[in-house]
Design a protein around this motif. Structure first.
Motif, short mmCIF file in Angstrom:
data_model
loop_
_atom_site.label_atom_id
_atom_site.label_comp_id
_atom_site.label_asym_id
_atom_site.label_seq_id
_atom_site.Cartn_x
_atom_site.Cartn_y
_atom_site.Cartn_z
N UNK A 37 -9.46 8.95 -3.32
CA UNK A 37 -8.47 8.57 -2.30
C UNK A 37 -7.32 7.86 -3.01
N UNK A 38 -6.14 8.32 -2.69
CA UNK A 38 -4.94 7.94 -3.45
C UNK A 38 -3.97 7.21 -2.53
N UNK A 39 -3.37 6.14 -3.02
CA UNK A 39 -2.26 5.50 -2.31
C UNK A 39 -0.97 5.78 -3.09
N UNK A 40 0.00 6.42 -2.43
CA UNK A 40 1.31 6.68 -3.05
C UNK A 40 2.27 5.65 -2.45
N UNK A 41 2.54 4.60 -3.23
CA UNK A 41 3.35 3.47 -2.73
C UNK A 41 4.83 3.77 -2.96
N UNK A 42 5.63 3.71 -1.88
CA UNK A 42 7.05 4.09 -1.99
C UNK A 42 7.15 5.59 -2.22
N UNK A 43 6.41 6.35 -1.42
CA UNK A 43 6.24 7.79 -1.67
C UNK A 43 7.54 8.57 -1.54
N UNK A 44 8.52 8.05 -0.79
CA UNK A 44 9.78 8.77 -0.61
C UNK A 44 9.52 10.11 0.07
N UNK A 45 10.11 11.16 -0.50
CA UNK A 45 9.92 12.50 0.08
C UNK A 45 8.64 13.15 -0.45
N UNK A 46 7.91 12.43 -1.32
CA UNK A 46 6.57 12.88 -1.68
C UNK A 46 6.47 13.60 -3.02
N UNK A 47 7.31 13.24 -3.99
CA UNK A 47 7.25 13.95 -5.28
C UNK A 47 5.86 13.87 -5.89
N UNK A 48 5.27 12.66 -5.93
CA UNK A 48 3.95 12.55 -6.58
C UNK A 48 2.88 13.18 -5.70
N UNK A 49 2.92 12.87 -4.40
CA UNK A 49 1.90 13.42 -3.50
C UNK A 49 1.83 14.94 -3.64
N UNK A 50 2.99 15.58 -3.64
CA UNK A 50 3.01 17.05 -3.71
C UNK A 50 2.54 17.54 -5.08
N UNK A 51 2.97 16.83 -6.13
CA UNK A 51 2.55 17.24 -7.48
C UNK A 51 1.04 17.08 -7.63
N UNK A 52 0.48 16.00 -7.08
CA UNK A 52 -0.97 15.79 -7.15
C UNK A 52 -1.71 16.87 -6.37
#
Ligand SMILES: C[S@@+](CC[C@H](N)C(=O)[O-])C[C@H]1O[C@@H](n2cnc3c(N)ncnc32)[C@H](O)[C@@H]1O
Length: 256
Positions: A37-52
């Protein structure tokens, strides 16, 4: 297109090309099984979330950001809980991994925010976060506020971006350790090498509507359209003729 979608589209057009290599560094730094389970802090438009998710589609991601506008970029993202807010809105978790790309330098109190992130992490959880390097953290923002002050006397934020000096590796390590994270390591990340005046301007103003430095801090929102045009003109005129070297950022990793 709604205003909300417009902000996300502008971010993805103007800022993401510079932010994406830093997000990719975070993804590469993580050793995951794919069920964390991942927390993306300050995710914005989701660059990291989408890459992950491209690499590990099954990850459960909580994407948190004060900007509902930017988060609209994650509206269709599977396995993602979207929360509008800052560190005080982080759910109890516990999270296995906390990621954050180019956010900590915008936080009013990074030690307090990092403490809240740690409190929401299970013991041994990983933190991987990037900040911009020293040259970039000071120069474009300094030039922005000088240009604004030339157009609107008094329009100067003494608290402008860079006041935390997180682009200094020792300072960054101290701030993360002060929030109770252990095994803190900082290493350089090479971003895009150079940025020209117009690209730097778009980079800065695409942070709207949350403000030039995020979350309503130091926003140039009060400037009307005419002033913005004059500040823009002034800013571009002050920029070095050669594109500014956008030097390395920093990646900090640590354990809860
Ligand atoms: C340069 S963007 C990075 C966005 C995203 N992480 C990425 O990789 O593209 C900075 C982000 O920090 C967010 N932000 C600003 N202040 C914040 C705060 N106090 N807490 C959490 N996020 C914040 C902004 O809304 C914005 O989305």
């Amino acid at each position: 297109m709604t205003d909300r979608d417009l902000a996300a589209t502008r971010y993805d057009r103007d800022v993401a090309p510079f932010a994406r290599p830093f997000a990719a560094t975070i993804v590469r730094a993580l050793r995951l099984n794919g069920d964390e389970s991942i927390l993306d802090f300050g995710a914005g438009t989701g660059l990291i979330t989408k890459a992950l998710h491209r690499k590990y589609p099954g990850l459960a991601v909580t994407a948190l950001d004060p900007s509902a506008e930017f988060l609209s970029g994650l509206a269709e993202e599977p396995n993602t809980e979207v929360i509008v807010g800052g560190a005080e809105a982080v759910p109890s978790g516990p999270f296995d991994v906390v990621v954050s790309n180019l956010v900590l330098m915008f936080c009013a109190d990074p030690v307090s925010d990092l403490s809240l992130l740690r409190a929401a992490s299970r013991p041994g959880a990983s933190l991987a976060a990037t900040v911009l390097g020293r040259a970039f953290e000071v120069e474009p923002f300094h030039r922005f506020w000088s240009a604004a002050a030339a157009v609107v006397p008094g329009a100067w934020s003494p608290d402008c971006y860079g006041h935390h000096r997180l682009g200094d590796p020792h300072r960054l390590a101290d701030v993360v350790a002060a929030a109770g994270w252990r095994d803190v390591q900082v290493r350089p990340v090479v971003g895009r090498r150079r940025i020209g005046a117009e690209a730097a301007w778009r980079w800065l103003v695409s942070a709207l509507p949350v403000g030039v430095t995020g979350a309503g801090h130091d926003s140039y929102g009060p400037l009307d359209e005419l002033c913005r045009d004059r500040v823009h003109h002034q800013f571009v005129g002050q920029w070095p003729l050669r594109p500014w070297p956008l030097s390395a950022g920093l990646l900090v990793s640590a354990r809860a």
